[in-house]
Design an enzyme around this catalytic site. Structure first.
Site, PDB file in Angstrom:
ATOM      1  N   LYS A   1      22.835 -20.727   4.423  1.00  0.00           N
ATOM      2  CA  LYS A   1      22.278 -21.310   3.197  1.00  0.00           C
ATOM      3  C   LYS A   1      22.188 -22.826   3.279  1.00  0.00           C
ATOM      4  O   LYS A   1      21.170 -23.414   2.926  1.00  0.00           O
ATOM      5  CB  LYS A   1      23.133 -20.905   1.992  1.00  0.00           C
ATOM      6  CG  LYS A   1      23.076 -19.442   1.634  1.00  0.00           C
ATOM      7  CD  LYS A   1      23.836 -19.150   0.358  1.00  0.00           C
ATOM      8  CE  LYS A   1      25.291 -19.527   0.466  1.00  0.00           C
ATOM      9  NZ  LYS A   1      26.014 -18.804   1.527  1.00  0.00           N
TER      10      LYS A   1
ATOM     11  N   THR B   1      22.194 -24.733   5.952  1.00  0.00           N
ATOM     12  CA  THR B   1      21.218 -25.064   6.977  1.00  0.00           C
ATOM     13  C   THR B   1      19.804 -24.923   6.439  1.00  0.00           C
ATOM     14  O   THR B   1      18.930 -25.770   6.698  1.00  0.00           O
ATOM     15  CB  THR B   1      21.418 -24.150   8.200  1.00  0.00           C
ATOM     16  OG1 THR B   1      22.767 -24.258   8.650  1.00  0.00           O
ATOM     17  CG2 THR B   1      20.483 -24.529   9.327  1.00  0.00           C
TER      18      THR B   1
ATOM     19  N   ARG C   1      26.855 -29.777  -2.074  1.00  0.00           N
ATOM     20  CA  ARG C   1      28.267 -29.989  -2.357  1.00  0.00           C
ATOM     21  C   ARG C   1      28.944 -30.681  -1.176  1.00  0.00           C
ATOM     22  O   ARG C   1      28.480 -30.595  -0.038  1.00  0.00           O
ATOM     23  CB  ARG C   1      28.965 -28.648  -2.610  1.00  0.00           C
ATOM     24  CG  ARG C   1      28.537 -27.958  -3.889  1.00  0.00           C
ATOM     25  CD  ARG C   1      29.129 -26.563  -3.970  1.00  0.00           C
ATOM     26  NE  ARG C   1      28.650 -25.721  -2.881  1.00  0.00           N
ATOM     27  CZ  ARG C   1      29.238 -24.599  -2.485  1.00  0.00           C
ATOM     28  NH1 ARG C   1      30.337 -24.189  -3.085  1.00  0.00           N
ATOM     29  NH2 ARG C   1      28.740 -23.888  -1.506  1.00  0.00           N
TER      30      ARG C   1
ATOM     31  N   LYS D   1      36.000 -20.906   7.537  1.00  0.00           N
ATOM     32  CA  LYS D   1      34.588 -21.008   7.193  1.00  0.00           C
ATOM     33  C   LYS D   1      33.897 -22.176   7.891  1.00  0.00           C
ATOM     34  O   LYS D   1      32.722 -22.127   8.216  1.00  0.00           O
ATOM     35  CB  LYS D   1      34.430 -21.143   5.674  1.00  0.00           C
ATOM     36  CG  LYS D   1      32.993 -21.158   5.195  1.00  0.00           C
ATOM     37  CD  LYS D   1      32.940 -21.173   3.678  1.00  0.00           C
ATOM     38  CE  LYS D   1      31.499 -21.185   3.179  1.00  0.00           C
ATOM     39  NZ  LYS D   1      30.823 -22.464   3.443  1.00  0.00           N
TER      40      LYS D   1
ATOM     41  N   ALA E   1      32.319 -21.132  -4.996  1.00  0.00           N
ATOM     42  CA  ALA E   1      31.510 -20.221  -5.805  1.00  0.00           C
ATOM     43  C   ALA E   1      32.195 -18.898  -6.061  1.00  0.00           C
ATOM     44  O   ALA E   1      31.796 -18.167  -6.969  1.00  0.00           O
ATOM     45  CB  ALA E   1      30.167 -19.972  -5.136  1.00  0.00           C
TER      46      ALA E   1
ATOM     47  N   PHE F   1      27.893 -19.142  -1.590  1.00  0.00           N
ATOM     48  CA  PHE F   1      28.033 -17.717  -1.309  1.00  0.00           C
ATOM     49  C   PHE F   1      26.773 -16.973  -1.735  1.00  0.00           C
ATOM     50  O   PHE F   1      25.675 -17.491  -1.628  1.00  0.00           O
ATOM     51  CB  PHE F   1      29.300 -17.155  -1.949  1.00  0.00           C
ATOM     52  CG  PHE F   1      30.566 -17.658  -1.299  1.00  0.00           C
ATOM     53  CD1 PHE F   1      30.742 -17.548   0.067  1.00  0.00           C
ATOM     54  CD2 PHE F   1      31.555 -18.270  -2.046  1.00  0.00           C
ATOM     55  CE1 PHE F   1      31.895 -18.018   0.680  1.00  0.00           C
ATOM     56  CE2 PHE F   1      32.715 -18.740  -1.439  1.00  0.00           C
ATOM     57  CZ  PHE F   1      32.873 -18.617  -0.074  1.00  0.00           C
TER      58      PHE F   1
ATOM     59  N   PHE G   1      17.480 -15.374  14.816  1.00  0.00           N
ATOM     60  CA  PHE G   1      18.469 -15.415  15.886  1.00  0.00           C
ATOM     61  C   PHE G   1      17.789 -14.910  17.157  1.00  0.00           C
ATOM     62  O   PHE G   1      16.828 -14.122  17.095  1.00  0.00           O
ATOM     63  CB  PHE G   1      19.687 -14.541  15.554  1.00  0.00           C
ATOM     64  CG  PHE G   1      20.732 -15.226  14.725  1.00  0.00           C
ATOM     65  CD1 PHE G   1      21.923 -15.644  15.282  1.00  0.00           C
ATOM     66  CD2 PHE G   1      20.514 -15.464  13.377  1.00  0.00           C
ATOM     67  CE1 PHE G   1      22.900 -16.283  14.516  1.00  0.00           C
ATOM     68  CE2 PHE G   1      21.478 -16.095  12.602  1.00  0.00           C
ATOM     69  CZ  PHE G   1      22.671 -16.504  13.175  1.00  0.00           C
TER      70      PHE G   1
ATOM     71  N   TRP H   1      17.262 -24.130  12.403  1.00  0.00           N
ATOM     72  CA  TRP H   1      18.487 -24.389  13.161  1.00  0.00           C
ATOM     73  C   TRP H   1      18.128 -24.937  14.541  1.00  0.00           C
ATOM     74  O   TRP H   1      18.756 -25.887  15.012  1.00  0.00           O
ATOM     75  CB  TRP H   1      19.313 -23.101  13.299  1.00  0.00           C
ATOM     76  CG  TRP H   1      20.657 -23.329  13.922  1.00  0.00           C
ATOM     77  CD1 TRP H   1      21.837 -23.610  13.292  1.00  0.00           C
ATOM     78  CD2 TRP H   1      20.961 -23.324  15.328  1.00  0.00           C
ATOM     79  NE1 TRP H   1      22.859 -23.778  14.207  1.00  0.00           N
ATOM     80  CE2 TRP H   1      22.346 -23.601  15.465  1.00  0.00           C
ATOM     81  CE3 TRP H   1      20.204 -23.098  16.478  1.00  0.00           C
ATOM     82  CZ2 TRP H   1      22.987 -23.674  16.694  1.00  0.00           C
ATOM     83  CZ3 TRP H   1      20.843 -23.163  17.723  1.00  0.00           C
ATOM     84  CH2 TRP H   1      22.213 -23.449  17.824  1.00  0.00           C
TER      85      TRP H   1
END
Length: 554
Positions: A71, A73, A94, A105, A273, A301, A381, A407
């Site tokens: 998210k 990214t 944030r 995380k 969250a 999240f 991916f 990415w």
């Protein structure tokens, strides 16, 4: 393959004054923290309040898995891409919490070629905002115990003090404890405990306050304990609100940083969250809307947690009207929701994708209940196959699914997403609406979120919880929104139940009033407000080189 921190360290950053100029922020409105970070001054913020708002875009995601979704990214990549297609865009994020950085995380600066920088500085102490929030929280704790020590003039019921200390670190040993031991000179013994700073009410107040006056007013309204006569004792009663606001004065100014491509990013505040409302500060979001044509922000999240709270708490409180939602997913994560073990995600499995796509479909349907158009961003991916992408599209009829490679490719890999978002923004008719009205009772608000968002059949309330909700309504707090604290990994309160379950019961074990923040917290299942470190915390692999470079971070 280079790590995120190696990519960040090799980037050539621009002086922060140049980034500010992209948003027409003059140099004298900045308070620099080194060459690449700065706070935006209050005089400038007040001077732009009458400008029209740009469009607000929310990035949220599916129920998270260890496979990763991306998210943050995507938020960064979309902001970069919007600038690449000629839009004046700003990103609102944030700040990272040290707990996840040293836990499991990781940080909150994105990844690959879609990062905000300077990465190590942001993920560690940044501009000290979280330290200020922790200090303000613990000043109030100290003043409570000091008041008890010096005779308890307010008649605080020491057995029922609800205010907890805070620390921005995962430390399970501090969840429940006794303070004041060691004799009468050390104060009155009582049960206490710590929450992680990002779950504290001070953090929520910090992120929902509109200005300094509102900040102090909200701090003063925070309830710390009942009195012996049943009345509520507040931070204002203890005369703590002024000093707490003073501690937060500098921190309350939004932080300006940049992406690796030089896009401006406002990073400010950082509530979790799953146990808080999961959005960056209202101050930063409103500032971004005055300075940019499009603001891209993220809610933590899944869309069932951060997304719902952004729309039902933050937007309701601040009068924000988002124009579009992006729901982020990956084929790998959908295969996990479809029952595939993490070790087997590299193999094509159309059946698992078919089963797992129900998770993203539900999040899309949920976001549409708020009257918002939705785009699905499917992060690529290397092990994904075209047939798997087709399976995702087939499972989402009527939804635009955009493949993204930000990415690996930075903003260029999200240009299709940027165009899809702008089609929604430019065609927006202003249909946003909260899920429930203010006038609905608190139990019914909880039941509405559980049924409409989690697809539960009902909620279960212990008799003590029902009495607490009734007491809050009788005390005049029934109009507040609800903030549900539960596991982020499932629509249920059980983190092991993945996919898109329905018909379950949501167990509400405790209710807490956040009178200053302006919401009622319902704690469900086994969720903890002070996390613990994993068996092998990320901190074990982080180090510092002789030349001062941080290594092993993400």
């Amino acid at each position: 393959m280079r790590s995120d921190i190696e990519i960040a360290d090799s980037a050539t950053l621009r002086p922060i004054a140049d980034i500010a100029a992209e948003l027409k922020i003059p140099g004298d409105a900045l308070e620099p923290y080194g060459r690449y970070k700065a706070k935006v001054g209050y005089d400038f913020i007040r001077g732009v309040e009458d400008r029209p708002d740009g469009a607000l875009v929310l990035v949220t995601g599916i129920s998270p898995t260890p496979a990763g979704e991306g998210k943050t990214t995507t938020t960064i990549g979309l902001g970069d891409a919007l600038r690449r297609i000629g839009r004046r865009a700003a990103i609102c994020l944030r700040e990272p919490s040290l707990g996840p950085c040293f836990g499991v995380k990781g940080g909150a600066t994105g990844g690959g070629m879609a990062q905000v920088a300077p990465m190590a500085e942001i993920n560690l102490h940044f501009t000290g905002d979280f330290h200020a929030i922790t200090s303000a929280n613990n000043l109030l704790s100290a003043m409570i115990d000091n008041h008890l020590y010096w005779g308890n003039e307010l008649g605080i019921d020491a057995r029922r003090v609800s205010w907890r200390r805070a620390l921005d670190m995962n430390d399970r040993a501090l969840r429940d404890m006794v303070v004041g031991l060691g004799g009468a000179t050390n104060g009155a013994p009582r049960q206490d405990g710590f929450d992680i700073t990002v779950a504290s009410e001070v953090m929520a107040v910090f992120c929902l306050a509109r200005d300094l006056d509102d900040l102090r007013e909200r701090l003063g309204r925070m309830i710390v304990a009942p009195g012996r006569d049943g009345s509520a004792v507040t931070a204002r009663d203890l005369k703590a609100d002024g000093a707490m606001a003073a501690l937060l004065r500098d921190a309350f100014q939004p932080n300006l940083v940049q992406t690796l491509e030089g896009s401006p990013a406002l990073m400010h505040g950082g509530p979790f969250a799953n146990i808080a409302h999961g959005c960056n500060s209202v101050m930063a979001t409103r500032l971004g809307l005055k300075l940019a044509d499009v603001v891209v922000t993220e809610a933590g999240f899944g869309a069932d947690l951060g997304g719902e709270k952004f729309l039902d708490i933050k937007c309701r409180s601040a009068g924000l009207r988002p124009a579009c939602t992006v729901v982020v997913a990956t084929v790998r994560a959908l295969k996990m929701h479809g029952g595939v073990a993490r070790a087997d995600l590299g193999r094509e499995d159309l059946g698992a994708v078919h089963r797992g796509v129900a998770n993203v479909a539900r999040h899309v349907e949920n976001m549409r209940k708020f009257g918002l158009p939705v785009v699905v961003a499917l992060n690529r991916f290397t092990g994904d196959t075209p047939a798997e992408y087709d399976e995702v599209r087939a499972g989402l009829p009527g939804v635009e699914v955009v493949l993204c490679s930000h990415w690996a490719d930075g903003g260029a890999g999200a240009e299709d997403l940027a165009r899809a978002v702008m089609r929604r923004v430019e065609g927006w008719t202003g249909d946003y609406r909260p899920l429930y009205p203010d006038a609905m009772g608190l139990a019914d608000k909880l039941r509405t979120v559980a049924r409409e968002i989690y697809r539960a059949s009902d909620i279960s309330l212990a008799p003590a919880v029902s009495r607490r909700l009734a007491a809050l309504e009788a005390a005049g707090f029934g109009h507040l929104p609800v903030c549900i604290a539960k596991t982020q990994y499932s629509f249920t309160a059980d983190p092991k139940i993945m996919g898109a379950p329905s018909g379950h019961t949501l167990p509400v074990r405790e209710v807490r009033l956040s009178a200053g923040a302006g919401f009622v917290v319902a704690i469900c299942g086994d969720i903890m407000t002070m996390p613990g470190l994993p068996r092998r915390p990320a901190a074990e692999g982080i180090g510092l080189s002789a030349d001062g470079r941080v290594s092993g971070m993400f």
